[in-house]
Design an enzyme around this catalytic site. Structure first.
Site, PDB file in Angstrom:
ATOM      1  N   SER A   1     -11.438  -1.950   2.801  1.00  0.00           N
ATOM      2  CA  SER A   1     -11.384  -0.902   3.518  1.00  0.00           C
ATOM      3  C   SER A   1     -10.390  -0.562   2.714  1.00  0.00           C
ATOM      4  O   SER A   1     -10.063  -0.747   1.989  1.00  0.00           O
ATOM      5  CB  SER A   1      -9.752  -1.750   4.007  1.00  0.00           C
ATOM      6  OG  SER A   1     -10.461  -3.090   4.775  1.00  0.00           O
TER       7      SER A   1
ATOM      8  N   ALA B   1       0.312  -5.858  -2.743  1.00  0.00           N
ATOM      9  CA  ALA B   1       0.200  -4.291  -1.893  1.00  0.00           C
ATOM     10  C   ALA B   1      -0.443  -3.357  -2.380  1.00  0.00           C
ATOM     11  O   ALA B   1       0.535  -2.892  -3.448  1.00  0.00           O
ATOM     12  CB  ALA B   1       1.208  -4.456  -1.132  1.00  0.00           C
ATOM     13  N   LYS B   2      -1.341  -2.981  -1.220  1.00  0.00           N
ATOM     14  CA  LYS B   2      -1.298  -1.704  -1.684  1.00  0.00           C
ATOM     15  C   LYS B   2      -0.370  -0.627  -1.988  1.00  0.00           C
ATOM     16  O   LYS B   2      -0.400   0.435  -2.548  1.00  0.00           O
ATOM     17  CB  LYS B   2      -2.874  -1.054  -0.422  1.00  0.00           C
ATOM     18  CG  LYS B   2      -3.674  -2.199  -1.218  1.00  0.00           C
ATOM     19  CD  LYS B   2      -5.329  -1.096  -0.369  1.00  0.00           C
ATOM     20  CE  LYS B   2      -6.051  -1.778  -0.439  1.00  0.00           C
ATOM     21  NZ  LYS B   2      -7.551  -1.709  -0.082  1.00  0.00           N
ATOM     22  N   ARG B   3       0.252  -0.503  -1.347  1.00  0.00           N
ATOM     23  CA  ARG B   3       1.731   0.423  -1.604  1.00  0.00           C
ATOM     24  C   ARG B   3       2.326  -0.194  -3.255  1.00  0.00           C
ATOM     25  O   ARG B   3       2.895   0.951  -3.413  1.00  0.00           O
ATOM     26  CB  ARG B   3       3.076  -0.458  -0.319  1.00  0.00           C
ATOM     27  CG  ARG B   3       2.596  -0.366   0.785  1.00  0.00           C
ATOM     28  CD  ARG B   3       4.259  -0.620   1.261  1.00  0.00           C
ATOM     29  NE  ARG B   3       4.733  -2.612   0.921  1.00  0.00           N
ATOM     30  CZ  ARG B   3       3.698  -3.348   1.300  1.00  0.00           C
ATOM     31  NH1 ARG B   3       3.179  -3.240   2.508  1.00  0.00           N
ATOM     32  NH2 ARG B   3       4.555  -4.408   1.592  1.00  0.00           N
TER      33      ARG B   3
END
Ligand code: GLU
Length: 340
Positions: free
Chosen positions: A9, A249-251
């Site tokens: 995604s 996490a992508k953060r």
């Protein structure tokens, strides 16, 4: 020829955990000569980062992955971006609707949470209370110009399957997952429908992905059956955690593939570290992706989440590296008040 896939995604730059899943899915397919497909799952418009579509592809290429079909190379089952496949999801929804499997849901997630003490995962467990509230909400929501979500009425029954990594699983889907969304109230196609339609349409036999999606798998299998499709085999990988023990996490921008590349870390180091974290080699060592695919064995993958500690991450930058096999997130973390 059996076929595998990786389906990112594009909501941001891929972190080491995403790269690890991609590598495992790719190596699994390539180690037995299977075909491999890259599919970009860009249906969630508000969360999609346009630059990430090409960025993610470039990150995977940089690691040394290749694919027979994908958004940049085309192929017989294209297009390979979900945003260009909406007519397929509409056909599937129409079929389910004709079979009486769907209903309009006027309640928001919050409404549903307030109504029910049942756990909510991918779906919502719709009991008599929810149905009554849904019927009551309709007139108001229509008056406000709101659109409903379309949900699948999940059939009763126990879904059983054998996960290649997580082992034998079973789920009473209607009670444990509930009635999943197929089309969101904002008009976006739901991941659950799109993934099932696309895996079948692209003739995918085996799905290797993170075990955060394990709870969705039973519902996806049921949905495939309702659409007269064969569900793929699944192998769910326990996830990668950072030095603090929290899931990547992508953060967290520092552990992205792009940031490591820009910092001058060679791709062979990233592949080598991930190969070690996947139980394929005893110590991290620089490894070409091709070599990794040759030695990859699913059976060697740790059945627990793995923490990349400071020593492991330091190895990427030339440090001495971790002393032993990959460890679980809580293992070796000093817990205050715990005698060691
Ligand atoms: N697009 C999903 C994600 O990036 C993965 C879907 C799947 O592998 O089934 O989390």
């Amino acid at each position: 020829m059996p076929r595998g896939r990786y389906a990112p995604s594009p909501t941001g730059a891929q972190h080491l955990g995403n790269a690890r899943t991609a590598l495992a899915a790719w190596a699994r397919a390539r180690s037995d000569g299977s075909g491999f497909v890259l599919r970009v799952e860009d249906l969630d418009r508000p969360r999609t980062v346009p630059e990430a579509v090409t960025g993610n592809v470039a990150e995977l290429r940089w690691l040394g992955l290749d694919w027979d079909e994908g958004p940049d190379v085309g192929g017989p089952f294209g297009p390979y971006r979900q945003s260009l496949r909406e007519d397929r999801y509409a056909d599937a929804l129409e079929r389910l609707r004709e079979d009486g499997r769907t209903f309009r849901c006027w309640l928001s997630r919050k409404d549903l949470r307030e109504l029910s003490s049942a756990p909510h995962g991918a779906g919502a467990v719709y009991g008599p209370r929810e149905r009554a509230a849904n019927a009551r909400a309709e007139a108001d929501k229509r008056a406000q110009g709101k659109e409903p979500a379309i949900r699948l009425r999940m059939p009763e029954g126990t879904e059983r399957w054998d996960d290649l990594l997580a082992g034998p699983r079973e789920s009473e889907v209607a009670r444990e997952v509930g009635d999943i969304v197929l089309l969101r109230a904002d008009g976006a196609w739901a991941y659950q429908l799109a993934v099932v339609v696309d895996d079948a349409a692209m003739a995918i036999d085996e799905v290797v992905r993170g075990d955060d999606l394990l709870p969705s798998t039973a519902a996806q299998r049921v949905l495939a059956r309702l659409l007269d499709q064969r569900a793929p085999r699944h192998a769910h990988l326990p996830l990668l955690h950072g030095p603090d023990g929290a899931r990547l996490a992508k953060r967290r921008g520092d552990l992205t593939v792009g940031a490591l590349r820009d910092a001058g870390v060679p791709p062979e180091r990233v592949v080598g570290l991930l190969a070690w974290s996947l139980g394929q080699i005893e110590r991290p060592e620089p490894l070409q992706a091709e070599r990794f695919a040759e030695l990859f064995e699913l059976a060697a993958v740790p059945r627990h989440p793995v923490r990349l500690d400071d020593a492991a991450l330091g190895w990427l930058h030339g440090g001495p590296g971790p002393g032993g096999p990959p460890r679980a997130p809580g293992d070796g973390l000093d817990t205050p008040g715990t005698a060691r």
